[in-house]
Design an enzyme around this catalytic site. Structure first.
Site, short mmCIF file in Angstrom:
data_model
loop_
_atom_site.label_atom_id
_atom_site.label_comp_id
_atom_site.label_asym_id
_atom_site.label_seq_id
_atom_site.Cartn_x
_atom_site.Cartn_y
_atom_site.Cartn_z
N SER A 183 43.29 33.63 33.02
CA SER A 183 43.75 34.97 33.34
C SER A 183 44.52 35.48 32.13
CB SER A 183 44.67 34.92 34.56
OG SER A 183 45.42 36.11 34.72
N TYR B 190 51.80 31.47 39.36
CA TYR B 190 50.47 31.86 38.89
C TYR B 190 50.40 31.76 37.37
CZ TYR B 190 46.16 34.62 38.57
OH TYR B 190 44.88 35.05 38.31
#
Length: 278
Positions: free
Chosen positions: A157, A170
């Site tokens: 990501s 995350y």
């Protein structure tokens, strides 16, 4: 150009919908047979609905519509034995393995680091980081046996390249994927297996465009929709768009899966509308 992965077999996690489905269908269109797995069940710490077995069946039908073979399994990437059984069965039926796409992942956030529960932290790390390692560990013997050569693509990501507030679990997991990618690239190089990672910004899939995430971005609205968060998402980017589409990530995945990238390994590929420049 067609047939860019003709005759190859790809193992894809998180294949029931979103980016995983997009990867499976496009690789099938380009000539690959698919081993598609997904959890197909809810996870307590995930505040939005996850994919279902009906979603996975739809992915399989879409692959078959391109006259390619597909093997499916409902597997949790936290389950090493389940992953091994799925890939072993897939290879037994399809004959080999050339491509691994460790795509499965979850998203949550909105809490400062000291407010994240230990259960939520561990679930995120177990799925988004450790699950990537377990996926490749289960598949690597088949990649090596099917070689020489092969491709491993890990979904990270933009949160694997830069920090964002209120989502430390995350960010930590997606940074960890980069470490896994680099280490694998070194260890598998002797087999001519290349390992790379893709780094999307916001993607217009159910992981982003769901009620919980929309409300996280716009807590001032009772029932926000995508249009309500689009201006906020656009602020993350230098290009004037709020998000990319799953197919944009698939384009990068296909490049890494194909022989066009035969000497490319250890690379972080952002697909981010210029988010990395801000």
């Amino acid at each position: 150009m067609t047939g860019r992965v003709e005759g190859k077999v790809a193992f894809i996690t998180g294949a029931a919908r979103g980016q995983g489905r997009s990867h499976a269908v496009r690789l099938a269109q380009e000539g690959a047979d698919i081993i598609a797995v997904d959890l197909c069940a809810p996870i307590e710490s995930v505040p939005y609905p996850l994919a279902t077995r009906e979603d996975l069946a739809e992915t399989a039908d879409l692959v078959k519509s391109h006259n390619r073979r597909v093997v499916t399994a409902e597997v949790d990437v936290r389950d090493s034995a389940g992953l091994k059984a799925a890939v072993d069965s897939g290879v037994e039926q399809l004959g080999k393995l050339n491509i691994v796409i460790a795509n499965a992942g979850i998203g949550n956030g909105g809490e400062s680091f000291d407010q994240v529960s230990e259960d939520d932290w561990q679930t995120m790390i177990d799925i988004n980081m450790t699950g990537v390692w377990k996926t490749v560990k289960a598949a690597a013997p088949h990649l090596i046996a099917s070689g020489p050569g092969g491709s491993v693509i890990l979904t990270s990501s933009m949160a694997g390249m830069k920090a964002y507030p209120m989502m430390m679990q995350y960010v930590a997991a997606k940074h960890g994927v980069v470490g896994i990618m680099r280490s694998l690239a070194v260890e598998l190089a002797q087999h001519m297996i290349r390992v790379n990672s893709v780094h999307p910004s916001h993607v217009a899939t159910p992981m982003v465009l769901n009620e919980a995430t929309l409300s996280l971005f716009r807590p001032d609205l009772e029932h926000p929709g995508p249009d309500d968060i689009a201006p906020i998402c656009q602020m993350f980017h230098t290009m004037p768009k709020p998000w990319v589409e799953a197919e944009d990530i698939t384009n990068a995945v296909l490049f890494f899966a194909s022989d066009e990238s035969r000497y490319v390994t250890g690379v972080q590929m952002p697909i981010d509308l210029g988010s990395n420049l801000k």
